[in-house]
Design an enzyme around this catalytic site. Structure first.
Site, PDB file in Angstrom:
ATOM      1  N   ASN A  44       0.633  -1.150  -0.114  1.00  0.00           N
ATOM      2  CA  ASN A  44       0.278   0.072   0.043  1.00  0.00           C
ATOM      3  C   ASN A  44       0.873   1.313   0.126  1.00  0.00           C
ATOM      4  OD1 ASN A  44       0.536  -0.890   2.685  1.00  0.00           O
ATOM      5  ND2 ASN A  44      -0.858   0.340   3.372  1.00  0.00           N
ATOM      6  N   VAL A  45       0.163   2.175  -0.652  1.00  0.00           N
ATOM      7  CA  VAL A  45       1.074   3.622  -0.830  1.00  0.00           C
ATOM      8  C   VAL A  45       0.144   4.634  -0.390  1.00  0.00           C
ATOM      9  CG1 VAL A  45       2.287   5.239  -2.309  1.00  0.00           C
ATOM     10  CG2 VAL A  45       2.600   2.669  -2.597  1.00  0.00           C
ATOM     11  N   CYS A  55      -4.248   0.964  -2.617  1.00  0.00           N
ATOM     12  CA  CYS A  55      -4.078  -0.245  -1.522  1.00  0.00           C
ATOM     13  C   CYS A  55      -2.964  -1.114  -2.220  1.00  0.00           C
ATOM     14  CB  CYS A  55      -5.373  -1.221  -1.539  1.00  0.00           C
ATOM     15  SG  CYS A  55      -6.458  -0.331  -0.559  1.00  0.00           S
ATOM     16  N   GLU A  57      -3.377  -4.331  -3.072  1.00  0.00           N
ATOM     17  CA  GLU A  57      -3.702  -5.170  -4.275  1.00  0.00           C
ATOM     18  C   GLU A  57      -3.798  -4.429  -5.517  1.00  0.00           C
ATOM     19  OE1 GLU A  57      -5.113  -4.551  -1.125  1.00  0.00           O
ATOM     20  OE2 GLU A  57      -6.387  -6.135  -0.344  1.00  0.00           O
ATOM     21  N   CYS A  88     -10.280  -4.718   0.540  1.00  0.00           N
ATOM     22  CA  CYS A  88     -11.533  -3.817   0.643  1.00  0.00           C
ATOM     23  C   CYS A  88     -12.533  -4.151  -0.238  1.00  0.00           C
ATOM     24  CB  CYS A  88     -11.089  -2.484   0.767  1.00  0.00           C
ATOM     25  SG  CYS A  88     -10.299  -1.700  -0.862  1.00  0.00           S
ATOM     26  N   CYS A  91     -10.820  -3.471  -3.840  1.00  0.00           N
ATOM     27  CA  CYS A  91     -10.030  -4.197  -4.318  1.00  0.00           C
ATOM     28  C   CYS A  91     -10.527  -5.490  -4.674  1.00  0.00           C
ATOM     29  CB  CYS A  91      -8.682  -4.453  -3.281  1.00  0.00           C
ATOM     30  SG  CYS A  91      -7.923  -2.800  -3.162  1.00  0.00           S
TER      31      CYS A  91
HETATM   32  N1  THU Z   1      -5.397  -1.400   2.658  1.00  0.00           N
HETATM   33  C1  THU Z   1      -4.958  -2.116   1.663  1.00  0.00           C
HETATM   34  O1  THU Z   1      -3.685  -1.842   1.322  1.00  0.00           O
HETATM   35  N2  THU Z   1      -5.512  -3.279   1.117  1.00  0.00           N
HETATM   36  C2  THU Z   1      -6.870  -3.632   1.660  1.00  0.00           C
HETATM   37  O2  THU Z   1      -7.507  -4.283   0.969  1.00  0.00           O
HETATM   38  C3  THU Z   1      -7.380  -2.719   2.699  1.00  0.00           C
HETATM   39  C4  THU Z   1      -6.728  -1.458   3.137  1.00  0.00           C
HETATM   40  C5  THU Z   1      -4.320  -0.291   3.083  1.00  0.00           C
HETATM   41  C6  THU Z   1      -5.100   1.060   2.815  1.00  0.00           C
HETATM   42  C7  THU Z   1      -4.471   1.914   3.952  1.00  0.00           C
HETATM   43  O3  THU Z   1      -3.162   2.237   3.391  1.00  0.00           O
HETATM   44  C8  THU Z   1      -4.296   0.973   5.054  1.00  0.00           C
HETATM   45  O4  THU Z   1      -4.253  -0.306   4.750  1.00  0.00           O
HETATM   46  C9  THU Z   1      -5.184   1.180   6.133  1.00  0.00           C
HETATM   47  O5  THU Z   1      -6.506   1.355   5.393  1.00  0.00           O
END
Ligand code: THU
Length: 130
Positions: A44-45, A55, A57, A88, A91
């Site tokens: 995630n960035v 995210c 994904e 989420c 994603c």
């Molecule tokens: N996040 C993801 O990378 N993937 C997901 O499916 C759920 C949430 C990240 C986004 C954000 O940077 C952190 O988790 C908190 O929400």
């Protein structure tokens, strides 16, 4: 093609250390085996404009396209602790489109079809059908 789940878990966990998450401090890593036999990854960035966050994904799907790696066959998504991170809603839509028909994701209750993550997902046929 057999799936090396340990490799996917280790790689996904490693990816959490490449994540940029200074706002939530919730680091997510993703790793998948693809139909071309390649490993694709993402982390995630976040962004100071919070809603722009990408995210893990998202990064993985982008890596899939970049490597022309085919479809996702087996997927692991974890947070920094190594625990399962449930994808989420956004994603789920991304993953379903790029998953093999029998693609699976590891969850705490075992592997499940990626397609089952989003019943009734928006797909190309709906676009065609109007
Ligand atoms: N996040 C993801 O990378 N993937 C997901 O499916 C759920 C949430 C990240 C986004 C954000 O940077 C952190 O988790 C908190 O929400």
């Amino acid at each position: 093609m057999s799936t090396d789940w340990e490799l996917l878990r280790r790689t996904a966990r490693e990816m959490t250390s490449r994540s940029y998450a200074p706002y939530s401090n919730f680091h997510v890593g993703a790793a998948a085996l693809t139909s071309e036999g390649l490993i694709v990854t993402g982390a995630n960035v976040e962004n100071v404009s919070y809603g722009l966050t990408l995210c893990a994904e998202c990064g993985l799907v982008s890596d899939l396209a970049r490597q022309q790696a085919g479809k996702i066959v087996a997927l692991v998504v974890v947070s920094g602790s190594g625990d399962y991170c449930s994808p989420c809603g956004r994603c789920r839509q991304l993953l379903v489109e790029h998953a093999a028909v029998d693609g699976i994701i590891e969850t705490p209750s075992g592997p499940i079809p990626i397609r089952s993550l989003l019943p009734g997902h928006f797909d190309f046929n709906r676009l065609e059908g109007g």
